[in-house]
Enzyme design. Structure first.
Site, PDB file in Angstrom:
ATOM      1  N   THR A   1     106.061 -63.649  79.029  1.00  0.00           N
ATOM      2  CA  THR A   1     106.533 -64.248  77.784  1.00  0.00           C
ATOM      3  C   THR A   1     107.551 -63.283  77.212  1.00  0.00           C
ATOM      4  O   THR A   1     107.465 -62.088  77.450  1.00  0.00           O
ATOM      5  CB  THR A   1     105.362 -64.382  76.786  1.00  0.00           C
ATOM      6  OG1 THR A   1     104.318 -65.112  77.401  1.00  0.00           O
ATOM      7  CG2 THR A   1     105.785 -65.090  75.516  1.00  0.00           C
TER       8      THR A   1
ATOM      9  N   ARG B   1      99.308 -77.630  81.349  1.00  0.00           N
ATOM     10  CA  ARG B   1      98.727 -76.603  80.478  1.00  0.00           C
ATOM     11  C   ARG B   1      99.764 -76.038  79.499  1.00  0.00           C
ATOM     12  O   ARG B   1     100.873 -75.696  79.882  1.00  0.00           O
ATOM     13  CB  ARG B   1      98.153 -75.478  81.347  1.00  0.00           C
ATOM     14  CG  ARG B   1      97.596 -74.297  80.557  1.00  0.00           C
ATOM     15  CD  ARG B   1      98.534 -73.117  80.584  1.00  0.00           C
ATOM     16  NE  ARG B   1      97.914 -71.912  80.042  1.00  0.00           N
ATOM     17  CZ  ARG B   1      98.580 -70.785  79.798  1.00  0.00           C
ATOM     18  NH1 ARG B   1      99.863 -70.701  80.069  1.00  0.00           N
ATOM     19  NH2 ARG B   1      97.961 -69.738  79.306  1.00  0.00           N
TER      20      ARG B   1
ATOM     21  N   GLY C   1     100.297 -72.932  76.802  1.00  0.00           N
ATOM     22  CA  GLY C   1      99.762 -71.644  76.378  1.00  0.00           C
ATOM     23  C   GLY C   1      99.971 -71.434  74.885  1.00  0.00           C
ATOM     24  O   GLY C   1     100.214 -72.390  74.128  1.00  0.00           O
ATOM     25  N   ASP C   2      99.890 -70.179  74.469  1.00  0.00           N
ATOM     26  CA  ASP C   2      99.943 -69.908  73.027  1.00  0.00           C
ATOM     27  C   ASP C   2     101.354 -69.834  72.464  1.00  0.00           C
ATOM     28  O   ASP C   2     101.538 -69.968  71.253  1.00  0.00           O
ATOM     29  CB  ASP C   2      99.209 -68.599  72.713  1.00  0.00           C
ATOM     30  CG  ASP C   2      99.867 -67.397  73.383  1.00  0.00           C
ATOM     31  OD1 ASP C   2     100.193 -67.489  74.585  1.00  0.00           O
ATOM     32  OD2 ASP C   2     100.055 -66.367  72.712  1.00  0.00           O
TER      33      ASP C   2
ATOM     34  N   THR D   1     102.127 -62.006  73.399  1.00  0.00           N
ATOM     35  CA  THR D   1     102.189 -62.193  74.848  1.00  0.00           C
ATOM     36  C   THR D   1     100.841 -61.829  75.425  1.00  0.00           C
ATOM     37  O   THR D   1     100.243 -60.831  75.023  1.00  0.00           O
ATOM     38  CB  THR D   1     103.296 -61.332  75.479  1.00  0.00           C
ATOM     39  OG1 THR D   1     103.150 -61.403  76.911  1.00  0.00           O
ATOM     40  CG2 THR D   1     103.205 -59.869  75.049  1.00  0.00           C
ATOM     41  N   GLY D   2     100.366 -62.641  76.335  1.00  0.00           N
ATOM     42  CA  GLY D   2      99.069 -62.328  76.913  1.00  0.00           C
ATOM     43  C   GLY D   2      98.423 -63.569  77.478  1.00  0.00           C
ATOM     44  O   GLY D   2      99.092 -64.574  77.742  1.00  0.00           O
TER      45      GLY D   2
ATOM     46  N   GLY E   1      97.098 -66.637  77.169  1.00  0.00           N
ATOM     47  CA  GLY E   1      97.333 -67.534  76.049  1.00  0.00           C
ATOM     48  C   GLY E   1      96.104 -68.220  75.493  1.00  0.00           C
ATOM     49  O   GLY E   1      95.989 -68.435  74.284  1.00  0.00           O
TER      50      GLY E   1
END
Lengths: 323, 323
Positions: B189, B217, B219-220, B240-241, B243
């Site tokens: 990200t 899907r 993510g965050d 970032t990670g 999500g």
């Protein structure tokens, strides 16, 4: 049927709470008969959720799923059967669930063939490592999870179709901007929150979106933290209203955060977000919220909100207008 | 190029901060040459953002958009050009922006033909009443807004394609479950946060998602309150990670809420969420966060995070590994 008062003044004691949307619901628009139908449907959804809670094991998640499934199946509400139509004449549905014990969540957006989107959201929570699935991918997952499907005709109601035609006509007459928000149908959402015997809370929200919506718009219902939240240490929340405002204010999580970090009760936190913060911003809508002790509130800043709760003893209370 | 230390100990003073993803970044995986390329790209993105901030009017939104556009255009990072491939061999990108003065936000998910998804997210914020647009609908909106497009070949890099082939091969060899999360690429990200001369903060996040992702899907990154948040009274955050964890914990909004209701500084709040809450839950990743006074932090709980900040005087600091 027991119609409740005083309702919004303070917290009530409940095990399960539902809403069927908030908005410009005026007595002059609802016939006595239609009003009775709405109240009966809300009461039946409370009983469905209560029965699921009473079953064994009977988790809060079982309760909110059963209540929302009932509302999805009922054509009166804008979710599942009876969903509104997009600009392109399609039905695209969103739903989310969250479990307050584990903090796990599941959400789907833009599904068109899933009979009960809330059940697919629960399958995402339980059978995948994901939280949020969109569109055709979410439907592939429904196939994987064995979630019940339905053909487009199942969801279609004449009333919703006519709403779309009226809006399209109005747009062409007024040469309205390409992106009008539907005043009539911004607030069509159903939801439930519950607490079970173990003190676990859960939340579920489901919607058919906005009449005449375009551009793949996603509202707050499937956005964890905006329209749906559950956390045993604070509360479970399901929102209904002008979704963009609920997203911009992370409304559901904001209620929980005011409890966690600001020492507010669920009643104070929900009041601050709906009656102070969102009202000041012009964000119309409401929430239902319940904490792990069964303190529940149902505040809204619109003319009405289809809503109800059921007590530990199984006594339902339902209402539409302010008390 | 100035490589910074001490970095994560406390807040630094900055006007713009960037990240290029967090994860299992180990020195043994990066050649000296590749490491230098990453650091140079981070520094160039800081300068691009800084120049936009210095221009007139030069808002925080201008700064974060320019920095993220640079990272999207750079094939080293998993966003825009150089995005990873889904299970079906497609590139599907997400992005979001939020403005801390107005509280307005824009987000897009699952776009495939938009050269700079961050610019489309800004167009959603500025030219629509919506917050979040998905898939083909979002691309229709790109046409309406005149956002620059690119053909699928533009985004494609051989390295990303090979990553997908390797994962598909591994899956078939191991008869892995249908839904493996890619360990290697969960954390790809890019993002930026900034504060401008008026004390307005802004955040931007953009991603190509997960290698081998399925089921649409999300993510965050495009979830306001999870991967992206901005509010002048508290801070701007880009995450970032992994999500799913950032969504389940409403991580970006949680940092702001700890400041608003718990009296925490931006450094304390970000530390609590990344190093305490998410670490305890197994949620790997990091954030960049800045408040309206220019106090900035860049915490992460992974082996590394591509990151950097630039001071009021235009001096950039970049780093990859822990200090």
């Amino acid at each position: 049927m027991t119609v409740l008062s005083p309702f919004s003044a303070g917290p009530v004691r409940a095990v399960l709470v539902v809403h069927g949307g908030a908005g410009t619901i005026l007595r002059k628009h609802l016939t006595a008969r239609l009003e009775a139908e709405y109240l009966a449907a809300l009461e039946a959804s409370l009983r469905a959720g209560y029965n699921a809670l009473q079953s064994s094991p009977g988790t809060a998640m079982d309760g909110v799923e059963a209540a929302v499934r009932f509302l999805e199946d009922c054509p009166l509400f804008n979710s599942g059967r009876g969903s509104v139509f997009t600009h392109d004449g399609r039905i695209e549905m969103d739903a989310a669930v969250m479990d307050g014990e584990t903090g796990r969540a599941g959400a789907v957006t833009g599904v068109t063939t899933v009979r009960n989107p809330v059940t697919l959201a629960r399958a995402v929570l339980e059978q995948s490592p994901f939280v949020m699935l969109a569109g055709r991918g979410a439907e592939e997952f429904a196939t994987f999870a064995g979630t019940e499907r339905a053909a487009p005709e199942y969801f279609r109601t004449e009333e919703r179709w006519n709403q779309l035609q009226n809006q399209l006509r109005r747009e062409s007459e007024e040469s309205a901007p390409l992106m009008s928000l539907s005043e009539d149908n911004k607030f069509g959402t159903v939801g439930a929150v519950a607490v079970d015997a173990r003190g676990t809370v859960a939340a579920a929200t489901s919607t058919g979106g906005m009449t005449n919506k375009r551009y793949g718009r996603i509202g707050d219902s499937p956005v964890i933290g905006a329209g749906t939240w559950a956390e045993n240490a604070t509360c479970a929340v399901s929102a209904t209203g002008h979704g963009e405002f609920f997203i911009r204010h992370a409304a559901a999580h904001d209620i929980a955060a005011r409890m966690a970090y600001g020492g507010r009760t669920v009643a104070e936190a929900a009041h601050e977000v709906i009656q102070d913060k969102l009202r000041a911003a012009g964000g119309e809508g409401g929430v239902i919220a319940i904490d792990a002790q069964g303190n529940a509130v149902l505040p809204f800043n619109t003319a009405g909100m289809y809503r109800g709760y059921i007590t530990h003893d199984g006594i339902p209370f339902v209402s539409i207008y302010p008390d």
